[in-house]
Scaffold this motif. Structure first.
Motif, mmCIF file in Angstrom:
data_model
loop_
_atom_site.group_PDB
_atom_site.id
_atom_site.type_symbol
_atom_site.label_atom_id
_atom_site.label_comp_id
_atom_site.label_asym_id
_atom_site.label_seq_id
_atom_site.Cartn_x
_atom_site.Cartn_y
_atom_site.Cartn_z
ATOM 1 N N GLU A 188 0.811 -1.207 0.000
ATOM 2 C CA GLU A 188 0.000 0.000 0.000
ATOM 3 C C GLU A 188 0.846 1.259 0.000
ATOM 4 O O GLU A 188 0.451 2.283 -0.535
ATOM 5 C CB GLU A 188 -0.913 0.046 1.227
ATOM 6 C CG GLU A 188 -1.990 -0.993 1.250
ATOM 7 C CD GLU A 188 -1.546 -2.251 1.945
ATOM 8 O OE1 GLU A 188 -0.336 -2.407 2.173
ATOM 9 O OE2 GLU A 188 -2.403 -3.089 2.244
ATOM 10 N N ALA A 218 -1.603 -5.727 3.526
ATOM 11 C CA ALA A 218 -2.199 -5.775 4.860
ATOM 12 C C ALA A 218 -3.714 -5.645 4.798
ATOM 13 O O ALA A 218 -4.415 -6.132 5.662
ATOM 14 C CB ALA A 218 -1.619 -4.677 5.730
ATOM 15 N N THR A 219 -4.230 -4.975 3.796
ATOM 16 C CA THR A 219 -5.683 -4.804 3.719
ATOM 17 C C THR A 219 -6.274 -5.892 2.832
ATOM 18 O O THR A 219 -6.138 -7.049 3.135
ATOM 19 C CB THR A 219 -6.039 -3.402 3.215
ATOM 20 O OG1 THR A 219 -5.297 -3.141 2.042
ATOM 21 C CG2 THR A 219 -5.726 -2.367 4.247
ATOM 22 N N SER A 220 -6.909 -5.518 1.746
ATOM 23 C CA SER A 220 -7.507 -6.553 0.912
ATOM 24 C C SER A 220 -6.847 -6.534 -0.463
ATOM 25 O O SER A 220 -6.307 -5.515 -0.888
ATOM 26 C CB SER A 220 -9.004 -6.317 0.786
ATOM 27 O OG SER A 220 -9.222 -5.124 0.101
#
Lengths: 677, 421
Positions: A188, A218-220
């Motif tokens: 990101e 870390a997210t989607s």
């Protein structure tokens, strides 16, 4: 220190580090002045030993948990590597070769490439351990491009080729021209342009420079589509791997570190609550959790002199014999031990309080009891968790850690949740009950404890009885239906008999055999809980193994900078410990540091503060203190000094971020915090 | 040239124009030629094959790789060196810092025997990157022939029209050549051209026809279509290989492949799953629905307070600050209903996008939406920064970082809904 500069200015002098290097052995920090004699060294060693064990256990755990992920990643790498190798001139292959294999992992250009080059070369240096490599690095830093990179790559692979056979034997894989694996953590936070360009470039060089990208996300995974346009993402061949959720991770770590008798060290309810709260509410970081655990372990061994005995049972028994008089006195002072003594017969009381040898023997047996208590405790806890974790709405929590917390806190059977859980248990269906019982049976069977061995037997009996119930029930059913169906009467009588039957059922409500048995099981579990899940405070000598100082832990782990700053300015006594600063709530001591006075005055203002008023108030407070020695200086001079002091205090407050100059009114400053008035 | 026509399909007018421009080997050509056209319209391929088959001395440079002008210039010179010294076998690295040096060195290099008396071509692919480099680079390349006094032609390949390149100060106008998009007939012809040797051309052409029927509405990118054609061809051949149908049984084959292609459109085309996974699926014949694509994993796990911070940020971003008192205070008094909304506020705030808000406002909303008391600990503040690194919040403005940083919430309503559940 002198400077050679002619002009005026600020100069930075770096402190000379060599002078200060006086190394203190770490264990010396454990000496807290007066209680030096209390085995501080031994305590430190024990701490180190236990921590090493715990650390290796967690590392093993983490390895195990991520094994799946690693395996599939390595499988992916190997597969994509063989894709590179397979140079069959298959017509489809040529088109697809443009795709860079990419693994997405859920967990500026020039500099980027430079870093890549230098890191790769560094790796190569490590591999080859020759000095040539490092010289080359220095040269190439000036111009690094993909070309130089790929030529370097061919160089290296050619160079290592003769060496390869040796390595091959050890790793047993056929990585002849190994692909370069590039891991991008935190995808990101990369600049999108750099990433895009890099992918485009490397896709063009793929045939001479095999590259595999691993993105850490870390997210989607949608972020890939957000960062990369279709033109770029079409150059990638993405596969997704998902790591374990961190909550599950926490559960396993707790299970293996705290809910065992393997490690003597235990946490009290409050401490455990603080640690899990920080994890769940704030950071989701297992690493921090383990750090917190380490801190509490350290704090325990540091603050509790009796933690010498917090080690495995045989060792602890050995150590008891060497306890000093002082330590014996410490034991006698323990609240849990005092309670224990009070319950004993009077002769024994005297013996315990006066005779050292008798005391030591008693401590040995008590420690043994504590050990047995723990081993039983965790078995019964797990068993109870089996029962409660399947109930609707989870009255006692879904995770075993919640159950553990409640059990640590108080007598669990006094809580409302426990009562409602039991009520729900009394309504369980047969097959559910049987599966739970089977699981419990497995738990109990896994150990060889003497007392609880009989429990396993009891459960086995219950299971057998349930099994028998099946056959018995069928017989009962057939007999019951026969007796009912055969009566032939008129309408009135039928109504009457039906009413009677209804009444009958309501009043004595005859329980079926299953219900009786279920009641028995629930009562059995209840008795187990009441016998073994006593809170640790009831056990004598629990202070030896339980760490209870939650507030120190909270102070260390959950820092509150704003609150600390407020306390420092509002109540300087708290940190400075100067008796003169002690004051009552609300009033401003005039001997306090200037900044404190200014701060307290500013708390009483609204959003905009008039500087003139503030300055006057400041002067009033300050002069109240200095009235005695007012004669020494002329009033004008003194006023100037006070003015200067005020200005300094205000600018210090501005530096700390409490106020800032505003353009709305020229002689005002704006408050940046609220509250206080 | 029949050979060339066989290699370059559907680009006959462009090829003949270029050939006319190039002329004979020793002729001076037009100093600079600008070729533009949409993605995958054959610009690079045509120039490359043309220069190669005519065996003209040329240098091919991709500007993406050369992120500094120095790299670009050095690469050109090195490649030229390589070109003329192929007989000598010497290869020294040239260093060239400025365009001035480049012109000087270029003159030296082109003195070589092998390059004498013929036009040297320099092709700059992805020329739009030139615009981001030094300002003198593009005008310099445009009149390289004049500056070096050598027989040289520079070709620019780009996806952007010339008008967007033209510098303010004016420059030499290149010859502009446009490559139009391929029509469906062209695509059909080109795609059917590279049929696998095992199958007849007709069979493959029929397959391409079906493929274009499905994909032409969403995708006209030749590269992408070729990729899809290769990927799905084994499935098309399956009945033939199994012996269930022969090559002429078009209808049966169509019924077999059509749903498969539609599925491919939803997954592989969007790069939801990788080509290798898709191939594996084809082999195992499992249901693609089982394999979740990238977009299926929308769930994001966040710590308890991070969720609240994100929700608070969302509220602060999309609600005007005036309404805070009304929404978050327990005793806010009566709401004046008349003229509460100004006219421009009647448009949905969601259409206007997130607005920046100060940190204090975020914290105030956070305190009011969390039931229990929240201490403003360092942990809370560090969560805000970690949300920024996850790109769920963004930092707005750069000046007032210490006193009052401002943030924006970048997540969508759906995301917030999922979190708030």
């Amino acid at each position: 220190m002198a400077t050679s500069s002619v002009s005026k200015g600020c100069f930075v002098f770096k402190p000379n580090f060599k002078k200060r290097k006086i190394s203190v052995p770490v264990e010396d920090y454990f000496n807290k002045g007066k209680n030096e004699s209390e085995d501080s060294k031994l305590r430190f060693e024990t701490y180190q030993l236990i921590w090493q064990q715990m650390k290796s256990e967690t590392e093993r755990l983490q390895e195990e948990l991520n094994k799946n992920l690693f395996d599939s990643l390595i499988e992916f790498l190997r597969k994509s590597y063989s894709g590179f190798q397979k140079s069959s001139r298959d017509w489809g292959c040529q088109i697809k070769l443009r795709e860079i294999p990419t693994a997405a992992l859920i967990l500026d250009m020039k500099h980027f490439l430079q870093k890549l080059v230098s890191q790769l070369m560094m790796d190569c240096c490590v591999d080859e351990e020759t000095k040539e490599g490092s010289i080359q690095v220095a040269q190439k830093k000036t111009h690094c491009s993909m070309d130089s990179l790929s030529s370097w790559y061919t160089n290296v692979t050619r160079k290592t080729d003769p060496k390869m056979p040796r390595k091959k034997r050890t790793s047993s894989s056929q990585w002849q021209s190994p692909p370069v694996v590039l891991i991008l953590k935190d995808m990101e936070s990369f600049t999108t342009k750099v990433l895009q360009d890099f992918i485009i470039i490397s896709s063009q060089h793929l045939h001479e420079f095999p590259l595999i990208l691993i993105f850490g996300i870390a997210t989607s995974p949608i972020i890939i589509h957000r960062l990369l346009p279709h033109a770029v993402s079409s150059l990638l061949c993405i596969e997704l791997f998902q790591s374990l959720s961190c909550k599950e991770h926490l559960t396993t770590v707790l299970d293996k570190l705290l809910l065992t008798t393997q490690f003597p060290f235990k946490l009290s309810e409050k401490v455990l609550q603080i640690l899990t709260n920080i994890f769940l509410y704030h950071d989701f970081s297992i690493q921090n959790f383990i750090k917190g655990l380490q801190l509490s372990l350290l704090e325990h061994f540091y603050s509790q002199p009796l933690s010498v005995l917090c080690c495995n049972l045989p060792e602890a028994k050995r150590r008891i014999n060497f306890l000093s008089d002082n330590q014996c006195e410490n034991i006698r002072r323990l609240p849990s031990f005092r309670r224990y003594v009070e319950k004993q017969a009077s002769e024994k009381q005297v013996a315990l309080l006066t005779n050292e040898r008798f005391l030591k023997e008693e401590i040995q047996s008590l420690l043994e009891n504590l050990h047995v208590y723990h081993s039983n405790y965790f078995l019964v806890l797990r068993c109870l968790h089996q029962f409660t974790s399947s109930l609707p709405k989870y009255p006692l929590g879904r995770q075993i850690r919640e159950l553990y917390c409640t059990c640590l806190e108080k007598n669990i059977w006094d809580s409302e949740e426990y009562v409602s859980a039991l009520q729900l248990l009394r309504m369980l269906a047969k097959d559910e009950l049987m599966t739970i019982l089977q699981k419990c049976f497995k738990i109990f069977k896994s150990t060889s404890e003497k007392q609880l061995g009989s429990t396993a037997k009891r459960i086995e009996e219950f299971l057998a009885q349930f099994q028998n119930l099946d056959e018995a029930k069928e017989e009962e059913d057939t007999s019951g239906s026969l007796s009912k169906g055969l009566q032939k009467t008129d309408l009135y009588h039928l109504q009457k008999s039906l009413l009677e039957m209804k009444e009958l059922r309501r009043t004595n409500k005859k329980q079926t055999r299953f219900e009786v048995l279920r009641e028995k099981v629930v009562n059995f579990i209840d008795s187990l809980v009441r016998e073994y899940l006593l809170p640790p405070e009831t056990q004598p000598l629990h202070e030896v193994v339980y760490f209870t100082a939650g507030h120190t832990l909270r102070e260390h782990l959950n820092a509150a900078p704003r609150i600390a700053l407020h306390t420092a300015l509002n109540n300087p006594y708290y940190y400075l410990k100067n008796e003169a600063l002690k004051s009552e709530e609300g009033c401003i001591p005039n001997v306090a540091p200037d900044i404190c006075i200014a701060y307290k005055l500013h708390l009483e203002c609204s959003r905009l503060i008039n500087l003139v008023d503030w300055s006057e108030a400041f002067a009033t407070v300050v002069t109240a203190a200095e009235k005695m020695d007012a004669d020494s200086a002329t009033s004008e001079e003194r006023n100037e000094i006070i003015h200067a002091r005020f200005i300094r205090a205000v600018s210090e407050l501005e530096l700390l971020g409490f106020i800032k100059p505003t353009k709305q009114k020229t002689d005002h400053v704006a408050r940046l915090t609220w509250g206080g008035c | 040239m029949p050979h060339l026509e066989n290699m370059v399909l559907c680009r006959e007018p462009q090829v003949s124009t270029l050939q006319a421009l190039f002329g004979e080997r020793h002729h001076f050509s037009f100093p600079s030629i600008f070729i533009y056209g949409h993605t995958a319209s054959g610009k690079t391929y045509v120039t490359q094959t043309l220069l190669k088959t005519l065996e003209l001395p040329h240098v091919f440079v991709n500007c993406v790789e050369c992120f500094t002008s120095r790299l670009l210039l050095e690469q050109i010179l090195n490649k030229l060196n390589h070109l003329c010294s192929s007989e000598d076998g010497c290869s020294t690295q040239v260093t060239c810092e400025t365009f001035n040096d480049f012109v000087r060195l270029f003159k030296q290099v082109t003195k070589a025997e092998s390059l004498k008396d013929q036009t040297v071509y320099i092709v700059l692919d992805k020329a739009e990157y030139l615009r981001d480099m030094e300002a003198n680079l593009l005008p310099g390349f445009l009149r390289l022939q004049e500056l070096t006094d050598r027989n040289v032609t520079v070709l620019f390949l780009s996806e952007i029209v010339w008008e967007k390149f033209r510098p303010n100060t004016g420059c030499f106008e290149p010859f502009v050549l446009y490559f139009p998009d391929y029509s469906i007939g062209n695509l059909q012809k080109i795609l059917s051209h590279d049929h696998p040797p095992e199958y007849s051309a007709d069979f493959y052409a029929a397959y391409i026809n079906i493929l274009l029927g499905v994909f032409y509405t969403v995708c006209r990118d030749l590269k992408e279509l070729r990729y899809l054609a290769v990927l799905n061809f084994p499935k098309y051949c399956e009945p033939v290989v199994k012996g269930e149908a022969n090559e002429r049984d078009t209808r049966k084959l169509w019924r077999n492949i059509e749903p498969h292609l539609k599925r491919a459109m939803q997954t592989v085309y969007l790069r939801e799953i990788s080509s290798s996974q898709w191939e594996k699926l084809q082999k195992d014949d499992t249901d693609p629905a089982q394999l979740k694509g990238l977009s299926a994993y929308t769930h994001v796990e966040l710590p308890y307070y991070s969720k609240f911070i994100l929700i608070a940020a969302y509220l602060a971003s999309y609600n005007p600050a005036r309404t805070d008192k009304r929404f978050f205070l327990k005793h806010h008094g009566k709401i004046k209903k008349t003229n509460f909304l100004k006219k421009h506020e009647k448009t949905s705030n969601h259409l206007l996008g997130p607005k920046p808000f100060p940190l204090d406002r975020l914290l105030a909303i956070l305190y009011s939406i969390v039931d229990s008391r929240v201490a403003p600990t360092a942990n809370i503040f560090s969560q805000i920064t970690s949300l920024v690194t996850l790109q769920l919040l963004t930092l707005v403005g750069h000046d007032d970082q210490l006193d009052g940083p401002k943030y924006k919430c970048t997540v969508s309503l759906d995301f917030i809904r999922a979190i708030a559940r």
